[in-house]
Design a protein around this motif. Sequence first.
Motif, PDB file in Angstrom:
ATOM      1  N   GLY A  24       0.808  -1.213   0.000  1.00 25.62           N
ATOM      2  CA  GLY A  24       0.000   0.000   0.000  1.00 25.62           C
ATOM      3  C   GLY A  24       0.837   1.256   0.000  1.00 25.62           C
ATOM      4  N   ALA A  25       1.904   1.265   0.797  1.00 20.56           N
ATOM      5  CA  ALA A  25       2.796   2.425   0.820  1.00 20.56           C
ATOM      6  C   ALA A  25       3.489   2.600  -0.523  1.00 20.56           C
ATOM      7  CB  ALA A  25       3.832   2.269   1.933  1.00 20.56           C
ATOM      8  N   ALA A  30       3.945   5.818  -5.459  1.00 22.42           N
ATOM      9  CA  ALA A  30       3.939   5.873  -6.920  1.00 22.42           C
ATOM     10  C   ALA A  30       2.977   6.946  -7.421  1.00 22.42           C
ATOM     11  CB  ALA A  30       3.580   4.508  -7.491  1.00 22.42           C
ATOM     12  N   PHE A  31       1.837   7.074  -6.768  1.00 26.91           N
ATOM     13  CA  PHE A  31       0.880   8.094  -7.189  1.00 26.91           C
ATOM     14  C   PHE A  31       1.384   9.498  -6.859  1.00 26.91           C
ATOM     15  CE2 PHE A  31      -2.164   4.596  -7.589  1.00 26.91           C
ATOM     16  CZ  PHE A  31      -2.857   4.991  -8.732  1.00 26.91           C
ATOM     17  N   THR A 207       8.727  -5.698  -5.949  1.00 24.36           N
ATOM     18  CA  THR A 207       8.843  -4.662  -4.922  1.00 24.36           C
ATOM     19  C   THR A 207       7.520  -3.910  -4.858  1.00 24.36           C
ATOM     20  OG1 THR A 207       9.582  -2.922  -6.445  1.00 24.36           O
ATOM     21  CG2 THR A 207      11.281  -4.377  -5.504  1.00 24.36           C
ATOM     22  N   PRO A 208       7.239  -3.224  -3.744  1.00 17.87           N
ATOM     23  CA  PRO A 208       6.033  -2.391  -3.703  1.00 17.87           C
ATOM     24  C   PRO A 208       5.995  -1.371  -4.835  1.00 17.87           C
ATOM     25  CG  PRO A 208       6.838  -2.730  -1.479  1.00 17.87           C
ATOM     26  CD  PRO A 208       7.880  -3.313  -2.407  1.00 17.87           C
ATOM     27  N   ALA A 209       7.163  -0.881  -5.257  1.00 12.91           N
ATOM     28  CA  ALA A 209       7.216   0.074  -6.366  1.00 12.91           C
ATOM     29  C   ALA A 209       6.749  -0.554  -7.672  1.00 12.91           C
ATOM     30  CB  ALA A 209       8.625   0.628  -6.521  1.00 12.91           C
ATOM     31  N   ALA A 215      -0.379   0.068 -10.773  1.00 13.43           N
ATOM     32  CA  ALA A 215      -1.598   0.754 -10.347  1.00 13.43           C
ATOM     33  C   ALA A 215      -1.711   2.129 -11.006  1.00 13.43           C
ATOM     34  CB  ALA A 215      -1.621   0.892  -8.831  1.00 13.43           C
ATOM     35  N   VAL A 216      -0.603   2.853 -11.066  1.00 12.74           N
ATOM     36  CA  VAL A 216      -0.609   4.168 -11.712  1.00 12.74           C
ATOM     37  C   VAL A 216      -0.976   4.034 -13.182  1.00 12.74           C
ATOM     38  CG1 VAL A 216       0.858   6.084 -12.462  1.00 12.74           C
ATOM     39  CG2 VAL A 216       0.966   5.281 -10.098  1.00 12.74           C
TER      40      VAL A 216
END
Length: 252
Positions: A24-25, A30-31, A207-209, A215-216
């Motif tokens: 989530g972070a 990213a946004f 990775t979260p990134a 998502a972006v």
Amino acid sequence: MENLRRPQLSGRTVVVTGGTRGVGAGIAKAFVEAGAQVVACARRPPEVPLDGVEFAPLDLRDPPAVRAFFAALPRLDVLVNNAGGGPYRLLADADAERHARVLELNLVAPLTVSLAAYEHLRRAKGAVVMIGSVSGSRPSPGSAAYGAAKAGLENLARSMAVEWAPQVRVNTLVVGMVRTELAHLHYGGEDGIEAVSRTVPLGRLATPADVGAGAVFLASDAAAYITGASLLVHGGGERPAFLDAATANKEA
């Protein structure tokens, strides 16, 4: 050329549920990097504040609180339903009520949030991004309720995409294994993480990134004609077990 490589969301407001840690972070960051105004909602604030991310306390399993939260927002362009998860628990080791709580968090809560956000998104011609899981399309021993919920979430997104078109786009990001601050709880220490990474065709965990970038993309104008879709972010998936079990090409 830069705009082609990195979608821009300047001037848009994004809500990321469960956007205070881990995946989530990564999504929230990213946004922010894409220029959006980002609100992360969760029951507890982040241990380390995220630059450019506003935190809002919210229990997603409290429908009146969810509706009040979205009613108070002046604007919303993108909703990312990321909050979820569940403990390792074999089916026969718990009663149905305990498993139902996992279903509630991972399936009912995203439905509650999406409905509460709908009018904002309709006015903005916005987008919903569901954070799904490969567990929704394969057997998930030890996390059966979670896998069932993620399967339902993906189907919900497809139906929502049809019902809410053309005003709102709805897509699912189907996520594989991700290396977060809690990865050691699932895979062990560094040796375990490296061993698991070798089972992924790209040779590493996400990775979260990586998830944030997906998502972006789905929320941006670059995906303007994409709705009702599922984007796999899993590094190629998993090597089929039969390939390692087969003896046809092994030396004697």
